[in-house]
Design an enzyme around this catalytic site. Structure first.
Site, PDB file in Angstrom:
ATOM      1  N   LYS A 196      43.178  26.434  31.012  1.00 35.88           N
ATOM      2  CA  LYS A 196      43.860  27.766  31.761  1.00 35.88           C
ATOM      3  C   LYS A 196      45.264  27.696  31.177  1.00 35.88           C
ATOM      4  O   LYS A 196      45.606  28.870  31.224  1.00 35.88           O
ATOM      5  CB  LYS A 196      44.009  27.201  33.381  1.00 35.88           C
ATOM      6  CG  LYS A 196      44.755  25.786  33.698  1.00 35.88           C
ATOM      7  CD  LYS A 196      46.061  26.134  34.004  1.00 35.88           C
ATOM      8  CE  LYS A 196      46.912  24.564  33.689  1.00 35.88           C
ATOM      9  NZ  LYS A 196      48.316  24.610  33.691  1.00 35.88           N
TER      10      LYS A 196
ATOM     11  N   GLY B  49      45.111  20.123  38.812  1.00 35.85           N
ATOM     12  CA  GLY B  49      44.921  21.060  39.923  1.00 35.85           C
ATOM     13  C   GLY B  49      46.290  21.784  39.999  1.00 35.85           C
ATOM     14  O   GLY B  49      47.098  21.516  39.184  1.00 35.85           O
TER      15      GLY B  49
ATOM     16  N   ARG C 223      55.532  27.506  32.619  1.00 33.00           N
ATOM     17  CA  ARG C 223      55.871  27.485  31.060  1.00 33.00           C
ATOM     18  C   ARG C 223      54.974  28.347  30.236  1.00 33.00           C
ATOM     19  O   ARG C 223      55.496  29.152  29.248  1.00 33.00           O
ATOM     20  CB  ARG C 223      56.266  26.005  30.611  1.00 33.00           C
ATOM     21  CG  ARG C 223      57.186  25.312  31.198  1.00 33.00           C
ATOM     22  CD  ARG C 223      57.059  23.692  31.220  1.00 33.00           C
ATOM     23  NE  ARG C 223      55.728  23.192  31.485  1.00 33.00           N
ATOM     24  CZ  ARG C 223      55.602  22.136  31.588  1.00 33.00           C
ATOM     25  NH1 ARG C 223      56.278  21.182  31.033  1.00 33.00           N
ATOM     26  NH2 ARG C 223      54.279  21.671  32.009  1.00 33.00           N
TER      27      ARG C 223
ATOM     28  N   VAL D 123      57.594  21.523  27.176  1.00 36.92           N
ATOM     29  CA  VAL D 123      56.505  21.922  26.247  1.00 36.92           C
ATOM     30  C   VAL D 123      55.410  22.938  26.890  1.00 36.92           C
ATOM     31  O   VAL D 123      54.951  22.783  28.030  1.00 36.92           O
ATOM     32  CB  VAL D 123      55.895  20.859  25.695  1.00 36.92           C
ATOM     33  CG1 VAL D 123      54.494  21.172  24.728  1.00 36.92           C
ATOM     34  CG2 VAL D 123      56.837  19.824  24.723  1.00 36.92           C
TER      35      VAL D 123
ATOM     36  N   THR E  19      49.105  28.621  37.618  1.00 34.12           N
ATOM     37  CA  THR E  19      49.598  28.845  36.388  1.00 34.12           C
ATOM     38  C   THR E  19      49.871  30.562  35.700  1.00 34.12           C
ATOM     39  O   THR E  19      50.811  30.808  35.021  1.00 34.12           O
ATOM     40  CB  THR E  19      48.973  28.186  35.282  1.00 34.12           C
ATOM     41  OG1 THR E  19      48.379  26.886  35.692  1.00 34.12           O
ATOM     42  CG2 THR E  19      49.698  27.907  33.994  1.00 34.12           C
TER      43      THR E  19
HETATM   44  P1  13P Z   1      52.951  25.075  32.969  1.00 37.25           P
HETATM   45  O1  13P Z   1      52.722  24.107  31.907  1.00 37.25           O
HETATM   46  O2  13P Z   1      52.282  26.436  32.606  1.00 37.25           O
HETATM   47  O3  13P Z   1      54.253  25.239  33.554  1.00 37.25           O
HETATM   48  O4  13P Z   1      51.734  24.878  34.144  1.00 37.25           O
HETATM   49  C1  13P Z   1      51.932  23.937  35.024  1.00 37.25           C
HETATM   50  C2  13P Z   1      50.556  23.669  35.545  1.00 37.25           C
HETATM   51  O5  13P Z   1      49.755  23.101  35.200  1.00 37.25           O
HETATM   52  C3  13P Z   1      50.660  23.777  37.031  1.00 37.25           C
HETATM   53  O6  13P Z   1      49.417  23.291  37.813  1.00 37.25           O
END
Ligand code: 13P
Length: 330
Positions: free
Chosen positions: A191, A136, A255, A279, A248
């Site tokens: 996502k 989530g 990231r 990563v 995200t």
């Molecule tokens: P990132 O790996 O793009 O930082 O996403 C983090 C995430 O899944 C937040 O719920």
């Protein structure tokens, strides 16, 4: 009674999970960090300066680079390592982890080559056992600063989902249960690919209208993919789907969004990957998704363009045109 939880992975998410679990004093948490120097530094400074600077670790968290020490007498194994390294890490414990130990995955990816979800890799390597997924909108940086957040604990074993809910819950971390593990895992993985697309959009300076369109149509692709393989449609509009997609795609911490932003700003993918900390799972996932889509004739135009930018040298501008020039649809 003391509950012992072992976390594989000392990145931002593994450390944030340890901090949440350690809020309950009867829970003893071990983190396995592959790099010995890093493990020693975190254990002595009580801070993961590389991934979560400024966040102090509770006394009931122990860090080691010895995986057998880490899993000794553990009651639950929590997986917080990048999906592409999961198989090799599980090989290290396959002969020493008792069958009765349930596994909780916070990994959001799909393995390249095999197209397996983390829970499938777990049962293949460790044998049949109860597995739960915690997923989530949950940026580690925000969790570590105890900002309010809400996620789902998903398992075919509802009793395990409820135990995960109890173990991770804090005053500011609220957990719902859900039985659609396939949908939750695919939503979490997919996502990330859409977040790369949104980052590209930001890097190109395309504005909020374009980004909202990518998120909305991206969610349609996530749902189309997940439902095709048996996921529940509502999983994709819930916390593990739309909820995590929003976080995200908009968060400055993301990231995957950062990878996209730098691509959209003109950097090459190899420079980005060599210089980034941690990563971005969406990069590898986009490869799996493109191959799965081809094999099953799934129409996933945004994810396809992300794949072509990442792996086929297509420019973000050309990818944008390819999306806009598609024939009109009802
Ligand atoms: P990132 O790996 O793009 O930082 O996403 C983090 C995430 O899944 C937040 O719920």
């Amino acid at each position: 009674m003391t509950t012992r939880l072992t976390i594989l992975g000392g990145g931002a998410m593994g450390t944030a999970c340890a901090m949440l679990l350690a809020e309950q004093p009867h829970q003893q948490v071990s983190i396995w960090v592959r790099d010995q120097d890093q493990a020693t530094e975190i254990q002595s400074t009580r801070e993961n300066r590389r991934f979560l600077p400024g966040c102090k670790l509770n006394d009931n968290i122990f860090i080691t680079s010895d995986i057998h020490v880490a899993i000794n007498h553990c009651d639950y194994l929590v997986l917080a390592i990048p999906c592409q390294f999961l198989r090799q890490s599980l090989q290290l414990v396959r002969n020493s982890l008792p069958e009765a130990v349930p596994v909780i995955s916070v990994i959001k990816g799909v393995e390249n080559g095999t197209f397996q979800r983390p829970s499938q890799i777990v049962t293949e390597i460790l044998g049949p056992r109860s597995v739960a997924i915690l997923s989530g909108p949950s940026h580690a940086e925000e969790l570590a600063h105890r900002l309010p957040a809400t996620v789902v604990a998903s398992s075919e074993d509802l009793e395990l989902a409820c135990r995960v809910q109890q173990m991770f819950s804090t005053e500011r971390f609220r957990i719902y249960t859900n039985a659609d593990t396939l949908g939750v895992e695919y939503a979490g993985a997919l996502k990330n690919v859409i977040a790369i697309a949104c980052g590209i959009c930001d890097g190109l300076g395309f504005g909020d209208n374009a980004k909202s369109a990518l998120m909305t149509r991206g969610l349609v692709e996530m749902q189309r993919f997940g439902v095709y393989f048996g996921g529940h449609p509502m999983t994709f509009t819930g916390l593990a789907g739309m909820g995590d997609l929003i976080t995200t795609c908009v968060s400055p911490y993301g990231r995957n969004r950062k990878v996209g932003f730098r691509l959209g700003s003109g950097e090459s993918i190899s420079d980005i990957l060599h210089s980034m900390e941690g990563v971005a799972e969406g990069v590898a996932t986009s490869k799996s998704v493109a191959e799965i889509a081809l094999r099953h004739r799934l129409d996933l135009p945004i994810m396809q363009q992300v794949y072509e930018v990442l792996f086929c040298g297509k420019t973000p501008q050309k990818a944008t045109m390819a999306l806009l020039e598609r024939p009109p649809r009802s």
